[in-house]
Design a protein around this motif. Sequence first.
Motif, short mmCIF file in Angstrom:
data_model
loop_
_atom_site.label_atom_id
_atom_site.label_comp_id
_atom_site.label_asym_id
_atom_site.label_seq_id
_atom_site.Cartn_x
_atom_site.Cartn_y
_atom_site.Cartn_z
N ARG A 50 11.33 67.65 136.91
CA ARG A 50 11.85 67.20 138.20
C ARG A 50 13.10 66.37 137.96
O ARG A 50 13.37 65.95 136.83
CB ARG A 50 10.81 66.38 138.96
N LEU A 52 15.55 63.02 139.16
CA LEU A 52 15.56 61.71 139.80
C LEU A 52 16.99 61.31 140.12
O LEU A 52 17.90 61.53 139.30
CB LEU A 52 14.95 60.65 138.89
N ASN A 123 8.95 70.44 139.82
CA ASN A 123 8.21 69.42 140.57
C ASN A 123 6.70 69.47 140.33
O ASN A 123 5.92 69.01 141.17
CB ASN A 123 8.51 69.53 142.06
N ARG A 125 3.10 68.36 138.77
CA ARG A 125 2.54 67.03 138.59
C ARG A 125 2.41 66.72 137.10
O ARG A 125 1.86 67.50 136.33
CB ARG A 125 1.17 66.95 139.25
N LYS A 215 10.96 54.43 139.35
CA LYS A 215 11.27 55.22 140.53
C LYS A 215 10.45 56.50 140.68
O LYS A 215 10.71 57.29 141.57
CB LYS A 215 12.75 55.58 140.52
N TRP A 216 9.44 56.70 139.83
CA TRP A 216 8.68 57.94 140.00
C TRP A 216 7.25 57.74 139.53
O TRP A 216 6.94 56.83 138.76
CB TRP A 216 9.37 59.08 139.26
N ASP A 217 6.35 58.62 140.00
CA ASP A 217 4.92 58.41 139.78
C ASP A 217 4.47 58.72 138.36
O ASP A 217 3.36 58.35 137.96
CB ASP A 217 4.11 59.24 140.77
#
Length: 385
Positions: A50, A52, A123, A125, A215-217
Amino acid sequence: MNRALSRHGLTVATALLMLAVGGPSAAAAGEPGSTPYLPRPTGSQAVGTRSLHLTDDSRPDPWASGASARELMVSLWYPTASTSGRRAQYMTPTESELLLKDGGITGVPLDVLSTTRTNAFANARPAGPVHGLPLVVLSPGFSKPRTTLATLAEDLASHGYMVAAIDHTYESVATTFPDGRVATCAACEVPHDEVFWQRLVKGQVLDELTGAHAKWDGARLIDPSRIAMAGHSVGGASTVTSMPADPRIRAGIDIDGTTEVPIPDSGLSRPFLFLGRQAQYSPGSGGGAVATWERDWQRLTGWKRWLVVAGAEHASFTDVGLLAEQVGIDIGAELPAASGSEITRRYTRAFLELHLRHRPQPLLDKPSRRYPQVMFCTPETSTCV
């Protein structure tokens, strides 16, 4: 061609342009209309990716007058268990178009470089234990998109690494933001003086990727005690300057990059690997490029290796050689592109396994029969074996 793209002879942009245009050798290779592709990763885990969009409001952009904040685009690759989605796009049509136009190429499909097939799921997980994945930060060469290191990034992710590749805004021919804006290479028009090199190699994104306000999970999967940095060309040179400035970077690799800004006189005690072309970086051969490595070698006080690859060209360490070979393009390398890619992936991973996972790597102890093109250099005696 733009002077910024000709520093190392046949550059990434040149080879990609050749890939788009084709020519007699491409036609002889057959398979008209075939789609370029990246080789499969060698690890056991599926790969997700992904992008950012990061914004630093605390400082202005060093290249764009009037820009009150520094914006960056970062691509992440990582292990995933989600394999039902679409494969990620290698490059946007706009980025392909600007790269081609920058080289003065006309009369070809301008989106041709956006069709390369990748192996990572867009994208998907991230998967892995909390604080269980080492982080590797990748930096491309000057004016080059971050995607030119995708083969290396996908491979590392398939072996359980989190990988972040950075597009340095206004230092790349094209950086596309989520809102559709495209930043071009303002830095390409700046004289390459000492101030230029100081500005070029600065910048880190570790706080945005691993800090309390990441900034991301997927940030929770990163082990902040196991971070390394590697780069190609100027991206490799930036590793030399980033490590003394940031103790979180535990190990570093310079892939075929002249180090215009030296390691400080105080030295660097963390592990470091030089990996480059035999023709350019054999110690004792003279020339400005190898002299920068010889200078910095003396200031590396910890574990270190100096490896050169026979028959390689500058593009042999990135995706460009692979994409060119698939359509029969000769980029001037005696080493087959597939071999160059395998060497880059294998030695990079061995270095990271040794220094981030503390797993013995005999490959880094002496020359290998499997990779006879890779020579171990001893700068003190100007020899490579």
